[in-house]
Design a protein around this motif. Structure first.
Motif, PDB file in Angstrom:
ATOM      1  N   LEU A  44       0.841  -1.189   0.000  1.00 40.56           N
ATOM      2  CA  LEU A  44       0.000   0.000   0.000  1.00 40.56           C
ATOM      3  C   LEU A  44       0.878   1.241   0.000  1.00 40.56           C
ATOM      4  CD1 LEU A  44      -2.977   0.885   0.145  1.00 40.56           C
ATOM      5  CD2 LEU A  44      -2.748   0.955   2.619  1.00 40.56           C
ATOM      6  N   ARG A  45       0.864   1.980  -1.125  1.00 40.12           N
ATOM      7  CA  ARG A  45       1.721   3.156  -1.273  1.00 40.12           C
ATOM      8  C   ARG A  45       1.018   4.446  -0.879  1.00 40.12           C
ATOM      9  NH1 ARG A  45       6.377   2.950  -3.775  1.00 40.12           N
ATOM     10  NH2 ARG A  45       7.083   1.009  -4.718  1.00 40.12           N
ATOM     11  N   ALA A  46      -0.303   4.486  -0.918  1.00 46.47           N
ATOM     12  CA  ALA A  46      -1.069   5.687  -0.595  1.00 46.47           C
ATOM     13  C   ALA A  46      -2.438   5.248  -0.092  1.00 46.47           C
ATOM     14  CB  ALA A  46      -1.207   6.576  -1.827  1.00 46.47           C
ATOM     15  N   PRO A  47      -3.170   6.125   0.596  1.00 45.10           N
ATOM     16  CA  PRO A  47      -4.531   5.761   1.028  1.00 45.10           C
ATOM     17  C   PRO A  47      -5.389   5.414  -0.182  1.00 45.10           C
ATOM     18  CG  PRO A  47      -3.802   7.794   2.074  1.00 45.10           C
ATOM     19  CD  PRO A  47      -2.791   7.477   1.032  1.00 45.10           C
ATOM     20  N   CYS A  48      -6.078   4.292  -0.112  1.00 46.29           N
ATOM     21  CA  CYS A  48      -6.900   3.837  -1.235  1.00 46.29           C
ATOM     22  C   CYS A  48      -8.346   4.266  -1.000  1.00 46.29           C
ATOM     23  CB  CYS A  48      -6.814   2.320  -1.390  1.00 46.29           C
ATOM     24  SG  CYS A  48      -7.726   1.698  -2.822  1.00 46.29           S
ATOM     25  N   GLY A  92     -13.255  -1.675  -4.246  1.00 47.65           N
ATOM     26  CA  GLY A  92     -12.319  -2.298  -5.173  1.00 47.65           C
ATOM     27  C   GLY A  92     -11.160  -2.965  -4.464  1.00 47.65           C
ATOM     28  N   PHE A  93     -10.706  -2.347  -3.362  1.00 47.07           N
ATOM     29  CA  PHE A  93      -9.630  -2.941  -2.565  1.00 47.07           C
ATOM     30  C   PHE A  93     -10.086  -4.270  -1.949  1.00 47.07           C
ATOM     31  CE2 PHE A  93      -7.327  -3.567   1.407  1.00 47.07           C
ATOM     32  CZ  PHE A  93      -6.014  -3.383   1.015  1.00 47.07           C
ATOM     33  N   LEU A  94     -11.304  -4.299  -1.407  1.00 51.44           N
ATOM     34  CA  LEU A  94     -11.822  -5.537  -0.824  1.00 51.44           C
ATOM     35  C   LEU A  94     -12.018  -6.609  -1.892  1.00 51.44           C
ATOM     36  CD1 LEU A  94     -14.471  -4.073   1.665  1.00 51.44           C
ATOM     37  CD2 LEU A  94     -12.215  -4.997   2.204  1.00 51.44           C
ATOM     38  N   LYS A  95     -12.436  -6.176  -3.094  1.00 50.20           N
ATOM     39  CA  LYS A  95     -12.629  -7.141  -4.181  1.00 50.20           C
ATOM     40  C   LYS A  95     -11.332  -7.877  -4.507  1.00 50.20           C
ATOM     41  CE  LYS A  95     -12.941  -5.814  -8.541  1.00 50.20           C
ATOM     42  NZ  LYS A  95     -12.146  -6.742  -9.385  1.00 50.20           N
ATOM     43  N   GLU A  96     -10.213  -7.158  -4.420  1.00 50.64           N
ATOM     44  CA  GLU A  96      -8.937  -7.760  -4.783  1.00 50.64           C
ATOM     45  C   GLU A  96      -8.271  -8.508  -3.629  1.00 50.64           C
ATOM     46  OE1 GLU A  96      -7.551  -7.911  -7.741  1.00 50.64           O
ATOM     47  OE2 GLU A  96      -9.193  -6.800  -8.678  1.00 50.64           O
ATOM     48  N   PHE A  97      -8.411  -7.996  -2.393  1.00 49.54           N
ATOM     49  CA  PHE A  97      -7.570  -8.490  -1.304  1.00 49.54           C
ATOM     50  C   PHE A  97      -8.318  -9.009  -0.080  1.00 49.54           C
ATOM     51  CE2 PHE A  97      -5.152  -5.105  -3.528  1.00 49.54           C
ATOM     52  CZ  PHE A  97      -4.151  -5.912  -4.053  1.00 49.54           C
ATOM     53  N   ALA A  98      -9.648  -8.947  -0.064  1.00 47.74           N
ATOM     54  CA  ALA A  98     -10.377  -9.440   1.104  1.00 47.74           C
ATOM     55  C   ALA A  98     -10.212 -10.957   1.229  1.00 47.74           C
ATOM     56  CB  ALA A  98     -11.854  -9.088   0.996  1.00 47.74           C
ATOM     57  N   PRO A  99      -9.915 -11.475   2.438  1.00 50.65           N
ATOM     58  CA  PRO A  99      -9.752 -12.927   2.629  1.00 50.65           C
ATOM     59  C   PRO A  99     -11.120 -13.609   2.708  1.00 50.65           C
ATOM     60  CG  PRO A  99      -9.440 -11.782   4.701  1.00 50.65           C
ATOM     61  CD  PRO A  99      -9.671 -10.717   3.672  1.00 50.65           C
TER      62      PRO A  99
END
Length: 388
Positions: free
Chosen positions: A240-244, A249-256
């Motif tokens: 994570l380079r900056a606040p998303c 979209g973040f949960l779509k990609e990385f939610a467990p």
């Protein structure tokens, strides 16, 4: 629901509308039209303008309520057009409309489809509707795997964070998050291979080089690694380079989550991510559609391909009617905005020379046409700007 090909008159009008649009230099994707009755139209709106949707208790309840309101006269079932842009684009016609209204809807859809293709936000993508239909199958399969109670609770939880979709923010997923695979690839490309040119040293210390000899490459690697450690927040699978700001979209990609749960998130994101584009470009978009609708319809009336120009003028005036000051009508604002821009371009008033002119009489009498066609400049505006 039936294809427009089942109605020879409408099919002939559609083919002529496309010919006229292409003759005017419009950039069009493949367009597919279908004819719906009142309840099918109502159902389509409940399905987020897609022909199918997952099993959802709330959709069923909403449909029952709306059907009662339509049958009791509390709500109108007259919808002029609904379009899902993309390539191909899907547009839906109301079977109660006459041929003239259907032609105007087709011409209106031409404007929407071109705007989606050209706009700077790049809304149009390939096979959007088909991907939604495939996603629906995955959600329905996941429902059986999850069980009805858990599926309903999970669906409601995911719908509650739909407002947190923001794919066009400067802090979207692409600008804020990088996966470990992309990071390692970028670092390797920046470092170069064994045959790459010698890098400039980050720092130099004669004493250190004498005591602990190290290559320039090692010094560069250590400096870049140190910089990355100080600038990024690392988690498993991403950096994570900056606040998303695109949280959904973040949960779509990385939610467990399980595959069944992921299918629900994927479907909701896919069907709602275009809403941001609509909000940011609604005035330009609707105005562009009205502009080309009028241009195409005038040609159809000249050819006597359709009849009823007085009825069309009444409908057009009703759609573009200005609302009170505390509301806004994007059709009214957008249509008159594009006409105003066209008038300015015809007289050459969109120029530095005009804005630097201080003589009031010269400004009022200004008429210096530009070399380019006004429509070419307007198309460039579509390609480079939003409502803001």
């Amino acid at each position: 629901m039936r294809s427009i090909a089942t109605d020879p008159e409408l099919q002939s009008i559609f083919e002529r509308v496309v010919e006229l649009a292409e003759g005017m230099g419009r950039t069009l994707p493949e367009m597919r039209f279908f004819i719906l009755d009142a309840m099918e139209f109502t159902s389509l709106l409940e399905k987020k303008v897609y022909p199918v949707s997952p099993v959802n208790i709330w959709e069923g309840k909403n449909m029952t309520t709306r059907k009662h309101r339509i049958e009791s006269g509390q709500e109108s079932s007259l919808y002029y057009e609904v379009v899902q842009t993309g390539n191909p684009s899907y547009a839906y016609l109301n079977h109660t409309n006459n041929a003239m209204v259907q032609a105007s809807v087709m011409a209106h859809v031409v404007g929407h489809c071109e705007f989606s293709e050209l706009n700077v936000m790049q809304d149009s993508d390939s096979d959007r509707t088909e991907r939604v239909m495939y996603s629906v199958k995955k959600v329905n399969l996941g429902r059986w795997q999850m069980g009805d109670i858990y599926y309903r609770d999970y669906w409601n939880a995911c719908e509650s964070i739909v407002p947190l979709i923001n794919p066009n923010s400067q802090y979207n997923l692409a600008n804020s998050v990088e996966t470990e695979t992309r990071i390692s690839k970028n670092v390797n490309e920046n470092h170069g291979g064994s045959g790459s040119a010698k890098k400039s040293e980050v720092f130099s210390s004669t004493l250190n080089d004498l005591i602990n000899p190290s290559s320039t490459q090692t010094a560069m690697d250590e400096e870049i690694s140190s910089k990355l450690r100080s600038e990024i927040l690392s988690r498993r699978g991403y950096k994570l380079r900056a606040p998303c700001q695109d949280i959904f979209g973040f949960l779509k990609e990385f939610a467990p989550c399980s595959q069944a749960e992921k299918s629900v998130i994927d479907y909701l994101y896919l069907t709602h991510k275009t809403h941001d584009f609509v909000m940011r470009t609604q005035i330009m978009n609707e105005g562009w559609a009205m502009y080309w609708e009028k241009a195409i319809m005038m040609e159809l009336f000249k050819e006597r391909k359709v009849k009823g120009i007085i009825d069309y003028s009444r409908i057009f005036a009703g759609v573009c009617y200005p609302r009170p000051f505390f509301q806004r009508n994007p059709y009214h604002l957008g249509f008159h905005m594009w006409n105003h821009i066209e008038d300015l371009l015809k007289k050459g008033k969109l120029s530095i020379e005009y804005y630097e002119e201080t003589d009031a009489k010269k400004r009022s009498d200004w008429d210096k046409p530009i070399d380019r066609k006004p429509i070419d400049v307007m198309t460039h505006i579509v390609q480079s700007a939003t409502d803001y």
